[in-house]
Design a protein around this motif. Structure first.
Motif: not given
Ligand code: SF4
Length: 277
Positions: A39, A54, A87, A43, A51, A48, A27
């Motif tokens: 991201f 995240w 990240t 997903k 949003y 995750v 994240g």
């Protein structure tokens, strides 16, 4: 802050200027909306859901433990380790992330493994301590605009541009190597701005990497216009770098033709075709 456990950490990156890479956080609170490739991948692979998820980073709690096992395994293969592509290692507002990042850099440097670092956050001054962190690391920031309205829309929770640059300049003034990733640079259909103004702010750095915006729908809608635009921008970056003796790399696909020159971007990096003499 939440945490996760992982089985492995070091991996060979596919990014054209990188070697090994580490992502020790899941994240990213910077929440870029261009959108963020990391991201989208998180997903797609179910790590995750939204949003909002995240934006709440989780650190890898066993990161150092894994490194203790993986460093001896990969040491002969590693030229340098990049933090991070998926990240941000100096995420604003998360001291735990900063603390773990510093431990990781120190751990790698202890084995004489150099790090290249990239952030939209603020570098802590403690990195000037070359006994702990080594003198060969290369510290970079992403910078694609100086306009706060742009930041608000496309990278809402990242560090303010001026503070980001000032922290990098501080490290430069301490004799450390610095670089800037001017990527993904927005087309004029998204942001009208003066590229030279941005470049002038970072004329102290050792290396500049320039690349176009790839993943944005709004951008691809103006594809033809953009090719010419990016050609012009890349040429401007090359000329600026030549004039200021800055090492330069134009990301593949940003210019129509690659100039058949090779350069070494980071010491120890494999030679790559680069758009610079
Ligand atoms: S800083 Fe990087 S990882 Fe974080 S949201 Fe922005 S693009 Fe994604």
């Amino acid at each position: 802050m939440e945490s996760v456990k992982r089985k492995s950490l070091l991996y060979k990156s596919g990014v054209e200027y990188a070697d090994f890479c580490i992502n020790h956080v899941e994240g990213c609170s910077h929440g870029c909306t261009f959108p963020c490739y990391a991201f989208n991948m998180a997903k797609r692979f179910g790590r995750v859901k939204t949003y909002h998820d995240w934006l709440k980073p989780k650190i890898v709690e066993n990161a150092i433990e894994i490194l203790d096992k993986e460093i001896p395994k990969y040491k002969d293969e590693i030229k340098f380790v990049h933090l991070c592509f998926m990240t941000d290692p100096f995420m604003c507002g998360y001291k735990e992330v900063e603390h773990l990042t510093l431990r990781i850099i120190a751990r790698l440097n202890k084995d004489n493994i150099k790090c290249t670092v990239l952030t939209k956050g603020i570098y802590p001054k403690v990195l000037k301590n070359i006994e702990k962190f080594g003198a060969n690391n290369e510290y970079g920031i992403t910078l694609v605009s100086l306009d706060n309205n742009y930041k608000k829309k496309w990278e809402p929770y990242s560090a303010p541009y001026e503070k980001r640059i000032a922290a990098l300049k501080y490290l430069h003034d301490q004799g450390l190597k610095t670089w800037v990733s001017v990527e993904p640079y927005p087309p004029e259909s998204i942001q009208k701005q003066n590229l030279l103004e941005i470049l002038n702010k970072i004329s102290f750095v050792d290396t500049i990497i320039f690349g176009k915006l790839n993943y944005n729908v709004e951008s691809s809608m103006f594809r033809n216009g953009n090719e010419e635009f990016y050609e012009k921008c890349a040429t401007q970056v090359i000329e600026f770098c030549k004039k200021n003796s800055i090492n330069c790399h134009i990301k593949f696909g940003t210019m129509k033709e690659k100039i058949p020159e090779n350069t070494i971007l980071f010491d120890g990096a494999p030679k790559i075709p680069a758009a610079v003499e």
